[in-house]
Scaffold this motif. Structure first.
Motif, short mmCIF file in Angstrom:
data_model
loop_
_atom_site.label_atom_id
_atom_site.label_comp_id
_atom_site.label_asym_id
_atom_site.label_seq_id
_atom_site.Cartn_x
_atom_site.Cartn_y
_atom_site.Cartn_z
N LEU A 49 -6.93 -11.25 3.50
CA LEU A 49 -6.01 -11.11 2.36
C LEU A 49 -5.80 -9.65 2.00
O LEU A 49 -4.68 -9.24 1.71
CB LEU A 49 -6.54 -11.89 1.15
N ALA A 50 -6.87 -8.87 2.01
CA ALA A 50 -6.75 -7.44 1.69
C ALA A 50 -5.85 -6.73 2.70
O ALA A 50 -5.02 -5.89 2.33
CB ALA A 50 -8.13 -6.79 1.65
N SER A 51 -6.00 -7.08 3.97
CA SER A 51 -5.16 -6.49 5.02
C SER A 51 -3.70 -6.87 4.81
O SER A 51 -2.80 -6.03 4.95
CB SER A 51 -5.65 -6.95 6.39
N LEU A 52 -3.46 -8.12 4.47
CA LEU A 52 -2.08 -8.57 4.23
C LEU A 52 -1.50 -7.93 2.97
O LEU A 52 -0.31 -7.59 2.95
CB LEU A 52 -2.04 -10.10 4.16
N ARG A 53 -2.31 -7.72 1.95
CA ARG A 53 -1.85 -7.02 0.75
C ARG A 53 -1.40 -5.60 1.10
O ARG A 53 -0.38 -5.12 0.60
CB ARG A 53 -2.96 -6.95 -0.30
N LYS A 54 -2.18 -4.93 1.95
CA LYS A 54 -1.82 -3.57 2.37
C LYS A 54 -0.49 -3.57 3.12
O LYS A 54 0.33 -2.67 2.93
CB LYS A 54 -2.91 -2.95 3.23
N LYS A 55 -0.27 -4.57 3.95
CA LYS A 55 1.01 -4.68 4.67
C LYS A 55 2.15 -4.87 3.68
O LYS A 55 3.21 -4.27 3.83
CB LYS A 55 0.97 -5.82 5.69
N LEU A 56 1.92 -5.72 2.68
CA LEU A 56 2.95 -5.92 1.65
C LEU A 56 3.20 -4.62 0.90
O LEU A 56 4.36 -4.27 0.62
CB LEU A 56 2.53 -7.03 0.69
N ASP A 57 2.13 -3.89 0.58
CA ASP A 57 2.28 -2.60 -0.12
C ASP A 57 3.12 -1.62 0.69
O ASP A 57 4.02 -0.98 0.15
CB ASP A 57 0.91 -1.96 -0.38
N ARG A 58 2.81 -1.51 1.98
CA ARG A 58 3.55 -0.57 2.84
C ARG A 58 5.02 -0.95 2.92
O ARG A 58 5.91 -0.11 2.81
CB ARG A 58 2.94 -0.51 4.24
N ARG A 59 5.28 -2.24 3.13
CA ARG A 59 6.67 -2.69 3.26
C ARG A 59 7.42 -2.51 1.95
O ARG A 59 8.58 -2.10 1.94
CB ARG A 59 6.72 -4.14 3.72
N GLU A 60 6.75 -2.77 0.84
CA GLU A 60 7.38 -2.59 -0.47
C GLU A 60 7.77 -1.12 -0.68
O GLU A 60 8.86 -0.83 -1.16
CB GLU A 60 6.43 -3.05 -1.56
N ALA A 61 6.88 -0.21 -0.30
CA ALA A 61 7.16 1.22 -0.43
C ALA A 61 8.35 1.62 0.46
O ALA A 61 9.22 2.39 0.04
CB ALA A 61 5.93 2.04 -0.09
N GLU A 62 8.38 1.09 1.69
CA GLU A 62 9.51 1.38 2.59
C GLU A 62 10.82 0.91 1.99
O GLU A 62 11.83 1.63 2.01
CB GLU A 62 9.30 0.70 3.94
N LEU A 63 10.82 -0.31 1.48
CA LEU A 63 12.05 -0.88 0.91
C LEU A 63 12.49 -0.12 -0.33
O LEU A 63 13.69 0.12 -0.52
CB LEU A 63 11.85 -2.35 0.58
N ALA A 64 11.55 0.26 -1.16
CA ALA A 64 11.89 1.03 -2.37
C ALA A 64 12.53 2.36 -1.98
O ALA A 64 13.51 2.79 -2.59
CB ALA A 64 10.65 1.24 -3.22
N ALA A 65 11.98 3.00 -0.95
CA ALA A 65 12.55 4.27 -0.48
C ALA A 65 13.95 4.06 0.10
O ALA A 65 14.86 4.86 -0.15
CB ALA A 65 11.64 4.91 0.56
N GLU A 66 14.13 2.98 0.85
CA GLU A 66 15.46 2.68 1.42
C GLU A 66 16.47 2.44 0.31
O GLU A 66 17.60 2.93 0.37
CB GLU A 66 15.39 1.46 2.34
N LEU A 67 16.09 1.66 -0.70
CA LEU A 67 17.01 1.39 -1.81
C LEU A 67 17.35 2.66 -2.58
O LEU A 67 18.50 2.87 -2.96
CB LEU A 67 16.42 0.34 -2.76
N ALA A 68 16.37 3.52 -2.78
CA ALA A 68 16.63 4.79 -3.46
C ALA A 68 17.60 5.63 -2.64
O ALA A 68 18.53 6.23 -3.19
CB ALA A 68 15.33 5.55 -3.69
N SER A 69 17.42 5.65 -1.34
CA SER A 69 18.31 6.41 -0.46
C SER A 69 19.73 5.84 -0.49
O SER A 69 20.71 6.59 -0.56
CB SER A 69 17.76 6.38 0.97
N ILE A 70 19.83 4.52 -0.45
CA ILE A 70 21.15 3.86 -0.51
C ILE A 70 21.84 4.21 -1.83
O ILE A 70 23.03 4.56 -1.86
CB ILE A 70 21.00 2.33 -0.35
N ASN A 71 21.10 4.14 -2.94
CA ASN A 71 21.68 4.45 -4.24
C ASN A 71 22.09 5.91 -4.35
O ASN A 71 23.16 6.23 -4.88
CB ASN A 71 20.71 4.07 -5.36
#
Length: 128
Positions: free
Chosen positions: A9-31
């Motif tokens: 679960l901890a490993s999967l949480r880290k994957k979610l964290d990384r992907r969330e950060a990537e998506l947030a950066a992509e959305l900021a770039s798009i905006n």
């Protein structure tokens, strides 16, 4: 009970964290791109038809990317909620255990593969 160890679960949480950060950066770039583009483009009537068409296509693609990223962020938030309430790793449709291998590849998975296929077959692409 999820059938996953705390370490998994901890490993999967880290994957979610990384992907969330990537998506947030992509959305900021798009905006940022959208704001920069709108500030430097002349009014639509000033450009020729080709320029206007290109601008509309670019805007449509950008909007589609933003919607896709926002949907994935929502799925990540939903996965985190399932982790909190002990339902993570269980299919939301049939309640069977989602294989760990599927979760490793797509940690925000909410359905087992058979249920996901049925879900996609009955909904237009891009809809939840």
């Amino acid at each position: 009970m999820t059938g996953l160890s705390e370490k998994q679960l901890a490993s999967l949480r880290k994957k979610l964290d990384r992907r969330e950060a990537e998506l947030a950066a992509e959305l900021a770039s798009i905006n940022n791109e959208a704001m920069e583009e709108s500030s430097r483009l002349p009014p639509m009537e000033a450009g020729d038809a080709v320029d206007q068409a290109e601008a509309r296509i670019h805007e449509t693609v950008r909007d589609g990317e933003a919607q896709r990223d926002a949907l994935e962020l929502r799925r990540i938030a939903d996965a985190r909620e399932r982790m909190r309430n002990g339902r993570y790793g269980r299919c939301i449709d049939c309640n069977t255990q989602i294989p760990r291998e599927r979760l490793e590849v797509q940690p925000s998975s909410e359905r087992c593969v058979p249920c996901q296929r049925l879900h996609e077959a009955h909904r237009p692409p891009g809809h939840t």
